[in-house]
Design an enzyme around this catalytic site. Sequence first.
Site, PDB file in Angstrom:
ATOM      1  N   CYS A 177      10.678 -12.123  11.141  1.00  0.00           N
ATOM      2  CA  CYS A 177      11.368 -12.925   9.560  1.00  0.00           C
ATOM      3  C   CYS A 177      11.725 -12.567   8.868  1.00  0.00           C
ATOM      4  O   CYS A 177      12.799 -13.218   9.013  1.00  0.00           O
ATOM      5  CB  CYS A 177       9.871 -13.450   8.562  1.00  0.00           C
ATOM      6  SG  CYS A 177       8.570 -14.185   9.628  1.00  0.00           S
TER       7      CYS A 177
HETATM    8  C1  UGA Z   1       7.425 -11.819   4.893  1.00  0.00           C
HETATM    9  C2  UGA Z   1       7.154 -12.283   3.574  1.00  0.00           C
HETATM   10  O1  UGA Z   1       6.882 -11.250   3.571  1.00  0.00           O
HETATM   11  C3  UGA Z   1       6.269 -13.646   3.959  1.00  0.00           C
HETATM   12  O2  UGA Z   1       5.985 -13.847   2.376  1.00  0.00           O
HETATM   13  C4  UGA Z   1       7.206 -14.896   4.399  1.00  0.00           C
HETATM   14  O3  UGA Z   1       6.156 -16.152   4.606  1.00  0.00           O
HETATM   15  C5  UGA Z   1       7.641 -14.052   6.261  1.00  0.00           C
HETATM   16  O4  UGA Z   1       7.504 -12.820   6.264  1.00  0.00           O
HETATM   17  C6  UGA Z   1       7.565 -15.415   7.125  1.00  0.00           C
HETATM   18  O5  UGA Z   1       9.278 -15.487   6.897  1.00  0.00           O
HETATM   19  O6  UGA Z   1       7.276 -15.433   7.937  1.00  0.00           O
HETATM   20  P1  UGA Z   1       5.833 -10.621   7.456  1.00  0.00           P
HETATM   21  O7  UGA Z   1       7.285 -10.225   8.024  1.00  0.00           O
HETATM   22  O8  UGA Z   1       4.895 -11.087   8.062  1.00  0.00           O
HETATM   23  O9  UGA Z   1       6.375 -11.100   6.118  1.00  0.00           O
HETATM   24  O10 UGA Z   1       5.750  -8.913   6.681  1.00  0.00           O
HETATM   25  P2  UGA Z   1       6.067  -8.354   5.286  1.00  0.00           P
HETATM   26  O11 UGA Z   1       4.835  -7.823   5.018  1.00  0.00           O
HETATM   27  O12 UGA Z   1       6.598  -9.024   4.586  1.00  0.00           O
HETATM   28  O13 UGA Z   1       6.755  -7.223   6.274  1.00  0.00           O
HETATM   29  C7  UGA Z   1       7.686  -7.228   7.054  1.00  0.00           C
HETATM   30  C8  UGA Z   1       8.680  -5.475   7.033  1.00  0.00           C
HETATM   31  O14 UGA Z   1       8.596  -4.801   6.158  1.00  0.00           O
HETATM   32  C9  UGA Z   1       7.780  -4.632   8.085  1.00  0.00           C
HETATM   33  O15 UGA Z   1       8.268  -4.112   8.758  1.00  0.00           O
HETATM   34  C10 UGA Z   1       7.303  -4.262   6.870  1.00  0.00           C
HETATM   35  O16 UGA Z   1       6.767  -2.952   7.106  1.00  0.00           O
HETATM   36  C11 UGA Z   1       8.612  -4.101   5.913  1.00  0.00           C
HETATM   37  N1  UGA Z   1       8.267  -3.111   4.382  1.00  0.00           N
HETATM   38  C12 UGA Z   1       7.480  -3.859   3.617  1.00  0.00           C
HETATM   39  C13 UGA Z   1       8.444  -1.704   4.369  1.00  0.00           C
HETATM   40  O17 UGA Z   1       9.088  -1.033   4.897  1.00  0.00           O
HETATM   41  N2  UGA Z   1       9.084  -1.527   2.906  1.00  0.00           N
HETATM   42  C14 UGA Z   1       7.975  -2.679   2.354  1.00  0.00           C
HETATM   43  O18 UGA Z   1       7.602  -1.834   0.950  1.00  0.00           O
HETATM   44  C15 UGA Z   1       7.658  -3.079   2.533  1.00  0.00           C
END
Ligand code: UGA
Length: 434
Positions: A272
């Site tokens: 995403c």
């Molecule tokens: C993300 C959004 O959080 C959702 O709200 C959205 O619906 C989704 O994309 C989408 O568009 O379908 P997702 O990709 O499942 O969800 O994962 P996240 O939990 O947001 O994490 C994304 C990335 O950011 C991961 O690689 C995670 O490791 C990284 N991350 C997250 C960090 O490096 N630091 C943080 O503090 C949080």
Amino acid sequence: MYEDRRLRIVVVGSGYVGTTMAASFADLGHQVTAVDIDEDVVEALHAGDAPIHEPGLADLIERHAGGNLEASTAYDSLAGADLVYLAVQTPTDEAGNIDTTALETAARMSGEAIADQPPAERPVIVIKSTVTPPHVETIRAAAAAGAGDETLEVAMNPEFLREGSAVSDFREPDKLVFGTSSQRGDDMLTAAFEPIIEATNPVVIRTDPDTAAMIKYANNAFLAAKISLINDLGNICKEFGIDAYEVADAIGADDRIGEQFLRSGVGWGGSCFPKDVRAIIQAATAAGYRPAVLEAAVAVNAEQPARMLELLDEHVDVEDQRVAVLGLAFKPGTDDVRNSRAIPLIEGLQERGANVVAYDPVASEEMQARIPEIEYAKSAARALDGAVGALIVTAWDEFETLDDAFDAMDRQLVVDGRRVIEPRPGMTYEGLTW
Ligand code: UGA
């Protein structure tokens, strides 16, 4: 009672969002049909199997398959529906533009399938796929052309589910965004989510379809940029010998900043953030505006794996040496390796001539399909055995308690990209931003 407001919902496209939504709507009591051109997916749903790995999803499908949840490859199941969700994937091209061809086809075929119904009885078509605001009109026009009805309601109801917690996110959303152009569209979406609105009282944003599409991009772009900003600040901290997590805790206490998504490290991956940030940059640039902050967010994210490898280089020459990569999924709780930070890290190690041995509790098979030539270990301990260095890429809980497993390394050198482990005596430990 709610039973009176049970809707007939068709979900076109059984990917991760479509399947989660179909099963969850069925669980709310609606009569749902999942339509997909892939016969294997439809058969799996018929058999009560989840086509994807998502906590809680298999249970829902098993419970409702053959009851509230049906599956079909045929569009004729759209006849008599109240809502038709389009949840078809929109792949990106090299430059990052989204390709809406499949979604347009689904919209047109949905329109054609309901063309014989009187206009007032036609279902409301809802775009669930993530599309940029200019594409909303393309999809609307395709559905309207199929139905031969320019007044057809085509709404936008963007998705904010996170992989790994999609089922509970559906049940307890922070917000619902209904982008509609008629009262009927709004009434229908409200009825679909009524049990959730009653139970958890989320913020409900009622707006037009273009704004709804923009809210989705703004949400993901903001979160991705927030992580890139904390990574940028984290890189500064590392240069100054300061712990970025201590800084993040302090600034997160400011309500205006907020404590979430301040975990600095090797950056964001998944299906995403990378896709959506690039797509909105492309769409904005095509419209005559270059979003400098978002471009910088992408640039910082691309640089984090290289910084991790530089930290490794400072301590060891990895040529012909065994190096462990711990964690392959783009985040814990999923087997999804799309845009995982492990990919550029493995490639960087390969360029250095290292013998890479990788381990992930659930995502090894997925990564093996992409990068077959490296070794995949059955446990983290086995991956560490004999390695001269280890890179921690995904924050799986089990890595926190590896303890003695590090003793089997030829050289106890760990570069942690997610702040997962505590350094042990005798270990050379480098945190990426701390
Ligand atoms: C993300 C959004 O959080 C959702 O709200 C959205 O619906 C989704 O994309 C989408 O568009 O379908 P997702 O990709 O499942 O969800 O994962 P996240 O939990 O947001 O994490 C994304 C990335 O950011 C991961 O690689 C995670 O490791 C990284 N991350 C997250 C960090 O490096 N630091 C943080 O503090 C949080």
